[in-house]
Enzyme design. Structure first.
Site, PDB file in Angstrom:
ATOM      1  N   ARG A 151      -7.748   1.495  -1.824  1.00 22.88           N
ATOM      2  CA  ARG A 151      -8.479   1.487  -0.552  1.00 22.88           C
ATOM      3  C   ARG A 151      -9.218   2.807  -0.427  1.00 22.88           C
ATOM      4  O   ARG A 151      -8.608   3.883  -0.412  1.00 22.88           O
ATOM      5  CB  ARG A 151      -7.535   1.290   0.636  1.00 22.88           C
TER       6      ARG A 151
ATOM      7  N   TYR B 201      -6.175  10.385   5.068  1.00 25.40           N
ATOM      8  CA  TYR B 201      -4.899  10.729   4.434  1.00 25.40           C
ATOM      9  C   TYR B 201      -5.119  11.484   3.117  1.00 25.40           C
ATOM     10  O   TYR B 201      -6.249  11.796   2.733  1.00 25.40           O
ATOM     11  CB  TYR B 201      -4.057   9.462   4.231  1.00 25.40           C
TER      12      TYR B 201
ATOM     13  N   GLY C 166      -7.883  -8.083  10.461  1.00 21.92           N
ATOM     14  CA  GLY C 166      -6.718  -7.323  10.884  1.00 21.92           C
ATOM     15  C   GLY C 166      -6.308  -7.562  12.320  1.00 21.92           C
ATOM     16  O   GLY C 166      -5.362  -8.298  12.605  1.00 21.92           O
ATOM     17  N   ARG C 167      -7.039  -6.934  13.233  1.00 22.96           N
ATOM     18  CA  ARG C 167      -6.601  -6.974  14.634  1.00 22.96           C
ATOM     19  C   ARG C 167      -6.571  -8.380  15.224  1.00 22.96           C
ATOM     20  O   ARG C 167      -5.714  -8.685  16.059  1.00 22.96           O
ATOM     21  CB  ARG C 167      -7.482  -6.038  15.471  1.00 22.96           C
TER      22      ARG C 167
ATOM     23  N   GLN D  73       0.851  -1.193   0.000  1.00 22.98           N
ATOM     24  CA  GLN D  73       0.000   0.000   0.000  1.00 22.98           C
ATOM     25  C   GLN D  73       0.887   1.243   0.000  1.00 22.98           C
ATOM     26  O   GLN D  73       1.803   1.360   0.813  1.00 22.98           O
ATOM     27  CB  GLN D  73      -0.907   0.014   1.234  1.00 22.98           C
TER      28      GLN D  73
END
Length: 330
Positions: free
Chosen positions: A219, A171, A312-313, A101
């Protein structure tokens, strides 16, 4: 066969199952952004056994001015390619595919980290963090488009299986997409199609440089979940344009709400977004967000809420999660 274990095949990508590891910042790189032994060990551990079909490497800065944090991974110059090759090789050796990414922090950056002036689409403070940005000129925007293109070329040279453009979590590209931070009155601001002009320029530039066979993921922070922010209706328009421009897979997450929804702890809490976006595009869609249970992943896929599931987590906390998940379904 279970939904999670079903392979996914497109003309550019073949994945052994529907389980992916989404990008998660580790702060394990060297301070200059180079690959460290710690980061190699981390991805070696997560990819061991190849149970995860695709691992997306954490957001990596395309230029010093776009660096988000102190020990963030870098893709900003050619001297980094050899170290990144070691990373892609370890993951491939373990049996998973991997993409990188690429990102610019924009107004989420800080001069104390970058040593440079903070920039953004407009002179509007980032709702999450960062210094007041300077509004970019059109020429400066074109230069950042070029930096994304050059970063993608490095990703390919480093042996990765594709590249992901980051436009989520507040972002740089998310700042152009969101009406909260894009107040421009030129060709880069206004309606949704104008706010994604920079995205389309980047997608086309990357496609021209990496060739037709190299997968491009994007994304998207598909909703800010804030008054006056981006909505799923904006994202449906954007998703269709991204597909037309050459994006192969769309990875859905949050905008200025980032990667969580306060007060929502359901499994796959971004699924209302992916379900709607899937109605307008034909390319695969990745769903992440709060998915910790194998059966929840199965259900979300069976209900056509997504094509790929990002965990993910749960994987971050337990490196054996994917192994246990796959074995429980075999």
């Amino acid at each position: 066969m279970s939904y999670l274990l079903k392979p996914l095949e497109t003309d550019k990508l073949a994945l052994k199952n529907r389980l992916i590891m989404p990008p998660m910042a580790t702060s394990k790189s060297r301070e200059d952004g180079k690959v460290s032994e710690d980061i190699l060990k981390y991805y070696d551990e997560k990819s061991k056994g190849g149970y995860i079909s695709l691992i997306i490497i954490e957001h990596s800065f395309i230029a010093q001015a776009g660096k988000a944090s102190k020990k963030q991974l870098s893709i900003s110059d050619d001297g980094l390619v050899e170290g990144l090759k070691r990373l892609s090789e370890i993951i491939h050796r373990n049996g998973s595919k991997t993409i990188m990414q690429i990102n610019h922090a924009g107004s989420a950056a800080s001069r104390s980290i970058t040593g440079a002036e903070v920039v953004g689409p407009s002179a509007v403070a980032n709702p999450i963090k960062g210094d007041m940005p300077k509004e970019l000129t059109c020429m400066e925007i074109e230069n950042i488009v070029k930096q994304f293109e050059e970063a993608a070329i490095r990703v390919k040279r480093a042996g990765f299986d594709g590249v992901e453009i980051h436009s989520a979590h507040g972002y740089f590209l998310n700042q152009f997409f969101s009406p909260l931070t894009n107040k421009r009155t030129d060709e880069y601001g206004g309606n949704v199609k104008a706010r994604i002009k920079i995205h389309l320029d980047i997608i086309r530039a990357i496609r021209e440089s990496v060739g037709d066979d190299f997968p491009i993921f994007l994304r998207l922070g598909a909703s800010d979940y804030m008054p006056g922010g981006s909505t799923v209706e904006d994202s449906k328009i954007a998703a269709l344009e991204f597909e037309k421009a050459g994006v192969d897979v769309l990875d859905i997450s949050g905008g200025f709400c980032r990667y969580t929804l306060p007060g929502n702890t359901s499994q796959g809490y971004f699924s209302p977004l992916t379900e709607e976006i899937k109605k307008v595009i034909s390319i695969p869609v990745i769903l992440t967000g709060g998915i910790t249970e194998v059966q929840a992943a199965e259900t979300l896929l069976s209900e056509n809420k997504a094509d790929l599931i990002g965990v993910g987590r749960a994987v971050y906390r337990d490196s054996s999660w994917a192994k246990k998940a796959v074995e429980s379904l075999e």
